[in-house]
Design a protein around this motif. Structure first.
Motif, PDB file in Angstrom:
ATOM      1  N   ASP A   1       0.879  -1.172   0.000  1.00 21.60           N
ATOM      2  CA  ASP A   1       0.000   0.000   0.000  1.00 21.60           C
ATOM      3  C   ASP A   1       0.915   1.220   0.000  1.00 21.60           C
ATOM      4  OD1 ASP A   1      -1.696   2.127   0.608  1.00 21.60           O
ATOM      5  OD2 ASP A   1      -2.828   1.014   2.115  1.00 21.60           O
TER       6      ASP A   1
ATOM      7  N   GLN B   1       0.443   4.120   0.553  1.00 25.23           N
ATOM      8  CA  GLN B   1       0.190   5.037   1.658  1.00 25.23           C
ATOM      9  C   GLN B   1       1.143   4.766   2.835  1.00 25.23           C
ATOM     10  OE1 GLN B   1      -3.914   5.700   2.795  1.00 25.23           O
ATOM     11  NE2 GLN B   1      -3.333   5.809   4.942  1.00 25.23           N
ATOM     12  N   LYS B   2       1.563   3.502   3.004  1.00 22.16           N
ATOM     13  CA  LYS B   2       2.412   3.145   4.142  1.00 22.16           C
ATOM     14  C   LYS B   2       3.733   3.921   4.156  1.00 22.16           C
ATOM     15  CE  LYS B   2       4.643  -0.565   6.605  1.00 22.16           C
ATOM     16  NZ  LYS B   2       5.546  -1.646   6.472  1.00 22.16           N
TER      17      LYS B   2
ATOM     18  N   ALA C   1      -6.325  10.069   0.517  1.00 25.76           N
ATOM     19  CA  ALA C   1      -5.787   8.798   0.026  1.00 25.76           C
ATOM     20  C   ALA C   1      -6.863   7.794  -0.366  1.00 25.76           C
ATOM     21  CB  ALA C   1      -4.866   8.182   1.073  1.00 25.76           C
TER      22      ALA C   1
ATOM     23  N   ASP D   1     -10.423   5.460   0.659  1.00 24.64           N
ATOM     24  CA  ASP D   1     -10.689   4.505   1.726  1.00 24.64           C
ATOM     25  C   ASP D   1     -10.289   3.070   1.399  1.00 24.64           C
ATOM     26  OD1 ASP D   1     -11.719   6.485   3.366  1.00 24.64           O
ATOM     27  OD2 ASP D   1     -13.728   6.282   2.536  1.00 24.64           O
ATOM     28  N   GLU D   2     -10.225   2.713   0.128  1.00 23.91           N
ATOM     29  CA  GLU D   2      -9.950   1.332  -0.234  1.00 23.91           C
ATOM     30  C   GLU D   2      -8.460   1.099  -0.447  1.00 23.91           C
ATOM     31  OE1 GLU D   2     -12.652   2.738  -2.317  1.00 23.91           O
ATOM     32  OE2 GLU D   2     -13.958   2.107  -0.692  1.00 23.91           O
ATOM     33  N   PRO D   3      -7.832   0.301   0.447  1.00 21.56           N
ATOM     34  CA  PRO D   3      -6.393   0.025   0.290  1.00 21.56           C
ATOM     35  C   PRO D   3      -6.047  -0.594  -1.061  1.00 21.56           C
ATOM     36  CG  PRO D   3      -7.157  -0.743   2.423  1.00 21.56           C
ATOM     37  CD  PRO D   3      -8.375  -0.310   1.660  1.00 21.56           C
ATOM     38  N   GLU D   4      -6.972  -1.380  -1.643  1.00 23.20           N
ATOM     39  CA  GLU D   4      -6.658  -2.008  -2.936  1.00 23.20           C
ATOM     40  C   GLU D   4      -6.449  -0.966  -4.034  1.00 23.20           C
ATOM     41  OE1 GLU D   4     -11.186  -2.086  -2.495  1.00 23.20           O
ATOM     42  OE2 GLU D   4      -9.511  -2.672  -1.223  1.00 23.20           O
ATOM     43  N   ASN D   5      -6.970   0.235  -3.861  1.00 20.84           N
ATOM     44  CA  ASN D   5      -6.755   1.306  -4.838  1.00 20.84           C
ATOM     45  C   ASN D   5      -5.412   2.010  -4.665  1.00 20.84           C
ATOM     46  OD1 ASN D   5      -9.139   0.908  -6.244  1.00 20.84           O
ATOM     47  ND2 ASN D   5     -10.298   2.267  -4.894  1.00 20.84           N
ATOM     48  N   ARG D   6      -4.676   1.628  -3.610  1.00 26.74           N
ATOM     49  CA  ARG D   6      -3.372   2.232  -3.353  1.00 26.74           C
ATOM     50  C   ARG D   6      -2.238   1.215  -3.483  1.00 26.74           C
ATOM     51  NH1 ARG D   6      -6.398   3.919   1.439  1.00 26.74           N
ATOM     52  NH2 ARG D   6      -5.108   2.413   2.535  1.00 26.74           N
ATOM     53  N   MET D   7      -2.553   0.013  -3.933  1.00 25.98           N
ATOM     54  CA  MET D   7      -1.551  -1.053  -4.008  1.00 25.98           C
ATOM     55  C   MET D   7      -0.644  -0.862  -5.223  1.00 25.98           C
ATOM     56  SD  MET D   7      -2.097  -2.721  -1.278  1.00 25.98           S
ATOM     57  CE  MET D   7      -1.034  -4.141  -1.482  1.00 25.98           C
TER      58      MET D   7
ATOM     59  N   ARG E   1      -5.958   6.139  -7.782  1.00 24.19           N
ATOM     60  CA  ARG E   1      -5.814   5.192  -8.885  1.00 24.19           C
ATOM     61  C   ARG E   1      -6.273   5.889 -10.149  1.00 24.19           C
ATOM     62  NH1 ARG E   1      -4.213   0.512  -9.872  1.00 24.19           N
ATOM     63  NH2 ARG E   1      -4.046  -0.177  -7.736  1.00 24.19           N
TER      64      ARG E   1
END
Length: 162
Positions: A42, A44-45, A69, A71-77, A112
């Protein structure tokens, strides 16, 4: 009397020693490995880690941070090197801080995007935008920004998408 004063002084010393320990631990953690290791992560990390590491400097520089950022972590992978992403974000944020000696605003956004119509980009990618209200880069210095020894680099920066 004197005992209370000594206890207060010791409490201050202990708090500051713990703060120094946290800074050193953060720096050691931030340094990470030197080998290039790609992993799914992610984005964001590492960005949040760098902002956390620099939070005191940002606050003392009178810079406000606006963070978006999703809400969905999968959009930041992304697939990338955690260590190298930290370093890139650290450099970009420090450039932004340096460009705002009187304070300002730093806008951070992760989203994304789709590259429909652009055959040079993957169909789907994550864009990290860092925008600051700093002084910007003079046109004659644009070609020098990738040179870390450039004398103009110290006082100039720009918004960056990476």
């Amino acid at each position: 009397g004197q005992k209370n004063g000594i206890e207060e002084d010791l409490a201050i010393i202990e708090r500051n020693a713990l703060r120094c320990k946290k800074i050193i631990d953060d720096l050691l953690s931030f340094a990470g490995e030197s080998n290039l290791h790609f992993e799914s992560l992610d984005v964001q990390k590492p960005l949040a880690e760098v902002l956390n590491l620099l939070q005191d400097q940002i606050r003392l520089s009178k810079i406000s941070v606006e963070w978006r950022a999703g809400d969905e972590p999968e959009n930041r992978m992304v697939r990338g090197s955690l260590t190298h992403l930290r370093q890139v974000f650290f450099n970009l944020i420090m450039n932004a801080v340096d460009a705002m000696p009187e304070g300002g605003a730093l806008d951070v956004e992760i989203r994304r995007k789709s590259a429909e119509g652009d055959r040079h980009l993957p169909l789907d990618f994550v864009e990290v935008c860092l925008r600051d209200t700093g002084c910007g880069i003079r046109e004659e210095s644009i070609n020098k920004i990738s040179n870390p020894t450039s004398p103009t680099r110290a006082r100039e920066t720009a918004s960056a998408s990476w």
